[in-house]
Motif scaffolding. Structure first.
Motif, PDB file in Angstrom:
ATOM      1  N   VAL A 361       0.851  -1.192   0.000  1.00 39.62           N
ATOM      2  CA  VAL A 361       0.000   0.000   0.000  1.00 39.62           C
ATOM      3  C   VAL A 361       0.887   1.242   0.000  1.00 39.62           C
ATOM      4  O   VAL A 361       1.738   1.408   0.873  1.00 39.62           O
ATOM      5  N   VAL A 362       0.677   2.119  -0.990  1.00 43.39           N
ATOM      6  CA  VAL A 362       1.463   3.349  -1.074  1.00 43.39           C
ATOM      7  C   VAL A 362       0.526   4.546  -1.119  1.00 43.39           C
ATOM      8  O   VAL A 362      -0.589   4.474  -1.637  1.00 43.39           O
ATOM      9  N   SER A 363       0.978   5.675  -0.569  1.00 46.30           N
ATOM     10  CA  SER A 363       0.137   6.871  -0.517  1.00 46.30           C
ATOM     11  C   SER A 363       0.895   8.150  -0.826  1.00 46.30           C
ATOM     12  O   SER A 363       0.313   9.234  -0.781  1.00 46.30           O
ATOM     13  N   ASN A 364       2.178   8.057  -1.143  1.00 46.60           N
ATOM     14  CA  ASN A 364       2.976   9.234  -1.474  1.00 46.60           C
ATOM     15  C   ASN A 364       3.859   8.939  -2.675  1.00 46.60           C
ATOM     16  O   ASN A 364       4.202   7.778  -2.931  1.00 46.60           O
ATOM     17  N   ALA A 365       4.250   9.973  -3.390  1.00 41.39           N
ATOM     18  CA  ALA A 365       5.141   9.805  -4.537  1.00 41.39           C
ATOM     19  C   ALA A 365       5.937  11.076  -4.748  1.00 41.39           C
ATOM     20  O   ALA A 365       5.486  12.173  -4.423  1.00 41.39           O
ATOM     21  N   THR A 366       7.124  10.931  -5.312  1.00 41.17           N
ATOM     22  CA  THR A 366       7.914  12.107  -5.660  1.00 41.17           C
ATOM     23  C   THR A 366       7.429  12.680  -6.986  1.00 41.17           C
ATOM     24  O   THR A 366       7.042  11.942  -7.893  1.00 41.17           O
ATOM     25  N   LEU A 367       7.449  14.007  -7.078  1.00 32.95           N
ATOM     26  CA  LEU A 367       7.108  14.692  -8.328  1.00 32.95           C
ATOM     27  C   LEU A 367       8.319  15.465  -8.870  1.00 32.95           C
ATOM     28  O   LEU A 367       8.169  16.274  -9.783  1.00 32.95           O
ATOM     29  N   HIS A 368       9.464  15.259  -8.280  1.00 34.89           N
ATOM     30  CA  HIS A 368      10.749  15.795  -8.751  1.00 34.89           C
ATOM     31  C   HIS A 368      10.849  17.313  -8.647  1.00 34.89           C
ATOM     32  O   HIS A 368      11.544  17.835  -7.786  1.00 34.89           O
ATOM     33  N   VAL A 397       0.974   5.183 -11.115  1.00 36.71           N
ATOM     34  CA  VAL A 397       2.157   5.188 -10.259  1.00 36.71           C
ATOM     35  C   VAL A 397       3.018   3.984 -10.608  1.00 36.71           C
ATOM     36  O   VAL A 397       2.519   2.947 -11.048  1.00 36.71           O
ATOM     37  N   TYR A 398       4.322   4.136 -10.364  1.00 33.42           N
ATOM     38  CA  TYR A 398       5.317   3.206 -10.877  1.00 33.42           C
ATOM     39  C   TYR A 398       6.224   2.807  -9.739  1.00 33.42           C
ATOM     40  O   TYR A 398       6.710   3.665  -9.007  1.00 33.42           O
ATOM     41  N   LYS A 406       6.646   6.881  -8.111  1.00 34.21           N
ATOM     42  CA  LYS A 406       6.541   8.190  -8.730  1.00 34.21           C
ATOM     43  C   LYS A 406       5.310   8.189  -9.628  1.00 34.21           C
ATOM     44  O   LYS A 406       4.766   7.137  -9.973  1.00 34.21           O
ATOM     45  N   VAL A 407       4.867   9.385  -9.990  1.00 26.49           N
ATOM     46  CA  VAL A 407       3.759   9.519 -10.922  1.00 26.49           C
ATOM     47  C   VAL A 407       4.321   9.435 -12.332  1.00 26.49           C
ATOM     48  O   VAL A 407       5.142  10.258 -12.734  1.00 26.49           O
ATOM     49  N   ALA A 408       3.892   8.407 -13.070  1.00 30.09           N
ATOM     50  CA  ALA A 408       4.456   8.156 -14.397  1.00 30.09           C
ATOM     51  C   ALA A 408       3.580   8.679 -15.517  1.00 30.09           C
ATOM     52  O   ALA A 408       4.077   9.029 -16.580  1.00 30.09           O
ATOM     53  N   ASP A 409       2.247   8.730 -15.308  1.00 30.51           N
ATOM     54  CA  ASP A 409       1.360   9.131 -16.396  1.00 30.51           C
ATOM     55  C   ASP A 409       0.062   9.681 -15.816  1.00 30.51           C
ATOM     56  O   ASP A 409      -0.223   9.533 -14.625  1.00 30.51           O
TER      57      ASP A 409
END
Length: 704
Positions: A361-368, A397-398, A406-409
């Motif tokens: 389960v993931v809830s955060n991602a980097t957007l660079h 997410v990837y 990370k957000v890929a698309d």
């Protein structure tokens, strides 16, 4: 910048990209290894490290002293005593496709001087997704267990390790000293059972088996570890007083005979074709193994070959990890938060509707950075077909392994009608100072410096980190507390704490978590750090681009604080002898030098440094023990093609003998080793009347 092809980068872009990658990967290492709370995915981490390596390969002269390729793991966490590993615990270089395995085999053969027809066998074993552990046995008894930490120093978890059934307390027939290394992990079934029990008692549940295993092993109360279903696979060794065997596969069999669990899927492979076949066989079994793996590790089977191949700075040449592909999922982007780091960088973080990706389960991602959000690179070229990222978007997410993606698309068909383009802040969300993006920089940075609470706190955390002042009892949590209370606003305030509190006790011991003993212990620990090594001080200053390795390099070059300080002041015009001398240090590039000199000459920052130094007795840098070395203290330059050793081997050998290896020839150079194809450096050495040796002459000088 992040998606721009490496071969399209200019030198300035490459330099800035290496700085960005260094910051991202350092943060990722701390989150994964020290905090058991990873904040980027394995796939993203591997991609960033690979991109860093590709840029360093193309722009070798830009390689940073704090390069991620020189780092292993992260510093030990607070709460545990520390253990210095007798033999460093290394990480592994990664492979991602079939061609990488062919290249690995070719590089091994080239290094060993083997032809394509010469036999060369490898072992292939599953790469367990757990926590690395080193077990030290003396006279057949377990006396110490330590986590990897930063590779050189780990956490003492001996009491906890004794509770794991797979780890024997005693061995029969083992060498007098034997360090067994392997991976602590948790099976899928045990993980599900643990989370069910935790939930029933209202306790913390874990995101995945790796975090559960790491959190369980690193309990300060060994009784908690005893209650957790941990397991251990042995696959390697550290210090030995007698060899285990002549080959890797025989050594693993010996560990099994001694009573350790070893992975039954370990197999011998004759070359890349069989290695890849074994990889695919394990990949097909991955879902049914009952424990997490994230790839296959290949090792040269012949231990004699392993010894000849040796190590790079952080990885063995004789092993590589072939990683499994990443995984994908779709979810809703709920918000975008901006975090401010130690150097003032504004980092956007995606807050996601929790989604399960590959069982995690993931809830955060980097957007660079702001360009990535806008759907472009730093040059304005489109990425993701130009689709920007907005709050409310349905995003892909990837990830690979067990960490945050990370957000890929973006799925534009599901974009809310009222979704608005994200406006990246131009002022710092923490202090309101202007957030400036310099030309060529992919990152926007707060200009507030130490007036920015986020920067000030992060700089203070850096100052007390393990590689800096490493003050026992004063970690990240305490720094935040003291800053909030107004007790510590800059580094020098730490050394004024006892005086500020009068007796040094009453105010502090009345705070939650503090008592008379812990307060006294803190003040004693602070006093102990008034005498400190020069390299630690330089690193503790937190100057951008100046990492731990670079700090120690500078310390060895200048020797004392007064010499270092004077040199930085003299180099302020960024020209002249002091500037040239700084740039002559092998591994110090122009960007690092500019950052260093600027920091040491900025009025406010310099005043803060002076107030800190006034409290310290800064020790002279240690010199390597090189009694009898014919090149100790001499400056050596290698140029041209070396035929009997690689350039890396030559440099490592020279430095081990106490020599300083430089990348340029000057009047301060003592020896130039010139191989075939040597050009301007050899010519300049002859013009200056320096000692010029061919490779044979160099080997004769140093004794072979």
């Amino acid at each position: 910048m992040a998606d721009k092809a490496v071969d399209a980068l200019s030198e300035n872009e490459a330099r800035d990209e290496l700085a960005r990658l260094s910051d991202l990967l350092a943060r990722a290492n701390r989150a994964y290894h020290a905090e058991d709370a990873p904040d980027i995915s394995d796939a993203d981490y591997d991609r960033l490290k690979r991109r860093n390596a590709e840029i360093e390969a193309r722009f070798a002269h830009l390689k940073r002293q704090d390069s991620p390729s020189e780092q292993v793991g992260a510093a030990p966490a607070e709460g545990f005593s520390k253990v210095r590993h007798a033999v460093r615990m290394m990480s592994l270089s990664n492979a991602f496709d079939d061609e990488d395995i062919d290249d690995f085999d070719a590089s091994i053969r080239r290094y060993l001087g083997l032809s394509d027809s010469d036999p060369l066998r490898y072992t292939g074993e599953p790469k367990i997704d757990g926590l690395s552990l080193s077990l030290r046995y003396e006279h057949g008894r377990l006396i110490q267990a330590a986590t990897r930490g930063d590779g050189s120093e780990g956490e003492n978890v001996t009491a906890n390790a004794r509770t794991i059934a797979d780890i024997p307390d005693t061995l029969s027939g083992a060498p007098e000293v034997l360090e067994v290394r392997g991976e602590v992990y948790m099976s899928h079934a045990d993980f599900a059972d643990l989370n069910a029990r935790q939930s029933a008692r209202g306790g913390k549940t874990f995101a995945n088996p790796r975090n559960a295993a790491a959190g369980s092993l690193r309990q300060l109360d060994a009784n908690i570890t005893r209650d957790r279903p941990l397991r251990f696979f042995a696959y390697s060794w550290g210090e030995l007083t007698a060899p285990l065997a002549e080959t890797q596969v025989q050594a693993i069999a010996r560990l099994k005979d001694l009573g350790f669990q070893t992975n039954p899927l370990t197999s011998l492979c004759d070359g890349p074709e069989q290695m890849l076949a074994h990889y695919r066989q394990i990949e097909k079994q991955r879902a049914t193994l009952g424990y997490d793996i994230d790839g296959v590790v290949y090792k040269v089977n012949d231990l004699g070959f392993q010894a000849r191949l040796g190590f790079r700075s952080t990885t063995p040449r004789w092993a590589i990890a072939h990683k499994f592909p990443a995984e994908l999922a779709w979810t809703r982007l709920e918000s975008i938060d901006i975090q401010v780091g130690r150097t003032g960088a504004l980092s956007p973080v995606a807050r996601l509707t929790p989604v399960t990706v590959g069982g995690v389960v993931v809830s955060n991602a980097t957007l660079h950075n702001e360009d990535y959000i806008a759907g472009r690179d730093s040059e304005g070229n489109e990425i993701r077909e130009g689709k920007d990222i907005r709050v409310g978007d349905w995003v892909q997410v990837y990830r690979a392994g067990d960490v945050i993606p990370k957000v890929a698309d973006v799925d534009l068909g599901k974009r809310p009608k009222d979704a608005k383009p994200f406006e990246f802040p131009t002022t710092c969300p923490e202090c309101g100072s202007d957030a400036i993006r310099e030309e060529g920089d992919a990152v926007r940075r707060c200009s507030g410096g130490m007036i920015c609470p986020a920067q000030a706190i992060e700089k203070l955390k850096h100052l007390v980190s393990r590689a800096a002042f490493d003050i026992e009892g004063l970690g990240a949590k305490q720094v935040e507390q003291f800053y909030t209370d107004g007790w510590v606003k800059e580094p020098a305030d730490i050394f004024d704490l006892k005086e500020k509190f009068g007796s040094g006790i009453q105010q502090l011991k009345n705070r939650e978590g503090w008592g008379e003993k812990s307060a006294n212990n803190l003040f004693d620990a602070i006093d102990e750090r008034r005498s400190i090594a020069l390299g630690r001080v330089i690193f503790a200053l937190g100057i951008r681009h100046v990492g731990e390795s670079a700090s120690n390099l500078l310390a060895r070059h200048y020797g004392t604080w007064s010499v270092f300080e004077s040199a930085m002041l003299e180099a302020a015009p960024m020209e002249g002898p002091a500037w040239d001398d700084l740039l002559s240090i092998d591994g110090v590039g122009k960007v690092m030098a500019q950052s260093l000199v600027s920091a040491m000459n900025q009025e406010a920052e310099r005043a803060s440094i002076d107030r800190l130094v006034a409290h310290l007795n800064i020790q002279e840098a240690e010199r390597p023990a090189t009694d009898g070395s014919p090149v100790a203290g001499k400056t050596v330059v290698f140029t041209g093609t070396l035929e009997k050793m690689s350039r890396a081997e030559a440099k490592a050998r020279a430095e081990s003998l106490g020599a300083k290896v430089s990348g340029s020839v000057s009047k301060k150079t003592d020896i130039v080793v010139a191989g075939p194809g040597a050009g301007s450096k050899e010519k300049k050495a002859q013009e200056l009347g320096l000692t010029v040796l061919d490779e044979d002459g160099w080997l004769e000088l140093i004794g072979g």
